[in-house]
Design an enzyme around this catalytic site. Structure first.
Site, PDB file in Angstrom:
ATOM      1  N   LYS A  81       0.804  -1.222   0.000  1.00  0.00           N
ATOM      2  CA  LYS A  81       0.000   0.000   0.000  1.00  0.00           C
ATOM      3  C   LYS A  81       0.840   1.277   0.000  1.00  0.00           C
ATOM      4  O   LYS A  81       0.392   2.325  -0.468  1.00  0.00           O
ATOM      5  CB  LYS A  81      -0.933   0.010   1.205  1.00  0.00           C
ATOM      6  N   GLU A 103      -9.803   5.759   3.251  1.00  0.00           N
ATOM      7  CA  GLU A 103     -10.555   4.626   3.782  1.00  0.00           C
ATOM      8  C   GLU A 103      -9.587   3.488   4.033  1.00  0.00           C
ATOM      9  O   GLU A 103      -8.524   3.431   3.430  1.00  0.00           O
ATOM     10  CB  GLU A 103     -11.638   4.196   2.784  1.00  0.00           C
ATOM     11  N   SER A 341       1.540  -9.700  -0.729  1.00  0.00           N
ATOM     12  CA  SER A 341       1.251  -8.270  -0.636  1.00  0.00           C
ATOM     13  C   SER A 341       1.488  -7.653   0.732  1.00  0.00           C
ATOM     14  O   SER A 341       1.614  -6.437   0.850  1.00  0.00           O
ATOM     15  CB  SER A 341      -0.198  -7.995  -1.068  1.00  0.00           C
TER      16      SER A 341
END
Length: 356
Positions: A81, A103, A341
């Site tokens: 991210k 969010e 991830s």
């Protein structure tokens, strides 16, 4: 500018947001053409984020296969991210925005956003469903330590869908001073393109790395799919390679790509879980990052892969990529690349609750 990909994409937002999206579009195009933007982002990626992340061969996880892991769990903050958050923070500063709203579901995007806001001195507000806050308490604490205001969302399923709705409401109210830092491949244009371009570093690096490590391209590339940022970034590096099978793994209880229908959600047309009246249906996954209804492996399969990778490789994965790992070892292909991830620190309590 309305960007569509067949029947998907576009802008389905209140008129008050059109000027902000137009401004974002102009700023993004200008940044893409500016060598200074690329240079700043490359510098941050290498000296702050820790790129490139390595490729690791999982030697014992799936006997008879060569499964390489793209190790985004080793990126600063523990997940992919940060790639997107860094780029959008630099872009927001170019646009003169001093307040960031975001969010988050699993909390990793919230942590990444809070991290870059701390780095650049930006005000940070993160919306998070109360159910996700319960499941991801360590990330809630990290965001608070980083100076973010974490706003609980207590309606609906109390997860990512509702958190996104609240973030959009905030953006509409404070659009002059605020940049909405979307973390997934969702939302009105140009957000999906921005997220793809900022996450494609995953696929670009992985393609070079596996050619160096294995001497050829993988037979399959596998990634978990929730909001889609990890998958679109990894897959983009292999879209032109017809011999490479691309596999996106959804959570069985949130498999909108496999069983959903076309509908409008959060400002764009997408494939969503919906009832016969078009109302968005609830999604479920043990992973807080995969229960977005706009995007399978079962909870049990993901938990088994979570446990097995930990015990055979000494790597604790997040529950999201554990879904991809579960499917990867069942594929017919022998040489497989999997997007790892994120790391599993945030999921330990939830996973152990089900494994014991």
């Amino acid at each position: 500018m309305t960007v569509v990909f067949g029947e998907y994409g576009g802008r389905y937002v209140p008129e008050t947001l059109i000027p902000a999206l137009d401004e974002l579009e102009r700023g993004w195009r200008a940044a893409q053409d500016d060598d200074a933007f690329s240079a700043e982002l490359d510098h941050l990626r290498t000296t702050y984020a820790g790129r490139p992340t390595p490729l690791t061969l999982a030697e014992r996880f799936a006997p008879g296969k060569r499964i390489y892991l793209k190790r985004e769990d080793l990126l600063h903050t523990g997940a992919h991210k940060l790639n997107n958050a860094l780029g959008q923070a630099v872009l927001a500063r170019r646009l003169g925005k001093h307040r960031i709203v975001a969010e988050t579901g699993a909390g990793q995007h919230g942590v990444a956003t809070a991290t870059v806001c701390a780095r650049f001195g930006l005000e940070c507000v993160v919306y998070m469903g109360e159910e996700d806050m319960r499941r991801q308490q360590p990330n809630v604490e990290r965001m608070g330590l980083l100076g973010a205001e974490v706003c609980p969302v207590d309606f609906g399923t109390k997860t990512l869908k509702e958190a996104t709705s609240e973030a959009i409401r905030d953006w509409i109210t404070n659009v002059e001073s605020t940049h909405y830092l979307i973390g997934s491949c969702v939302g009105p244009a140009p957000y999906p393109e921005i997220v793809r371009e900022l996450q494609r570093v995953l696929g670009d690096e992985a393609r070079e790395q596996i050619l160096a490590a294995a001497g050829r391209l993988p037979e399959a590339v596998v990634a978990c799919v929730g909001g889609g940022s990890n998958a679109i970034g990894l897959f983009y590096g292999f879209l032109g390679d017809r011999e490479v099978r691309i596999v996106g793994v959804e959570a069985a209880g949130a498999a909108s790509l496999g069983t959903g229908r076309v509908g409008v959600l959060h400002g764009a047309r997408s494939s969503v879980l919906a009832d016969e009246d078009g109302q968005i249906a609830d999604a479920h996954s043990i992973s807080a990052g995969l229960d977005y209804p706009g995007v399978g492996a079962t909870d049990e399969e993901a938990l088994a892969a979570f446990r097995d990778l930990t015990r055979t490789e000494g790597i604790i994965p997040a529950l999201e990529p554990a879904h991809a790992l579960a499917r990867a070892r069942e594929l017919d292909e022998e040489l497989i690349l999997v997007g790892l991830s994120g790391r599993g620190d945030k999921d330990l309590a939830e996973a152990l609750r089900h494994l014991t």
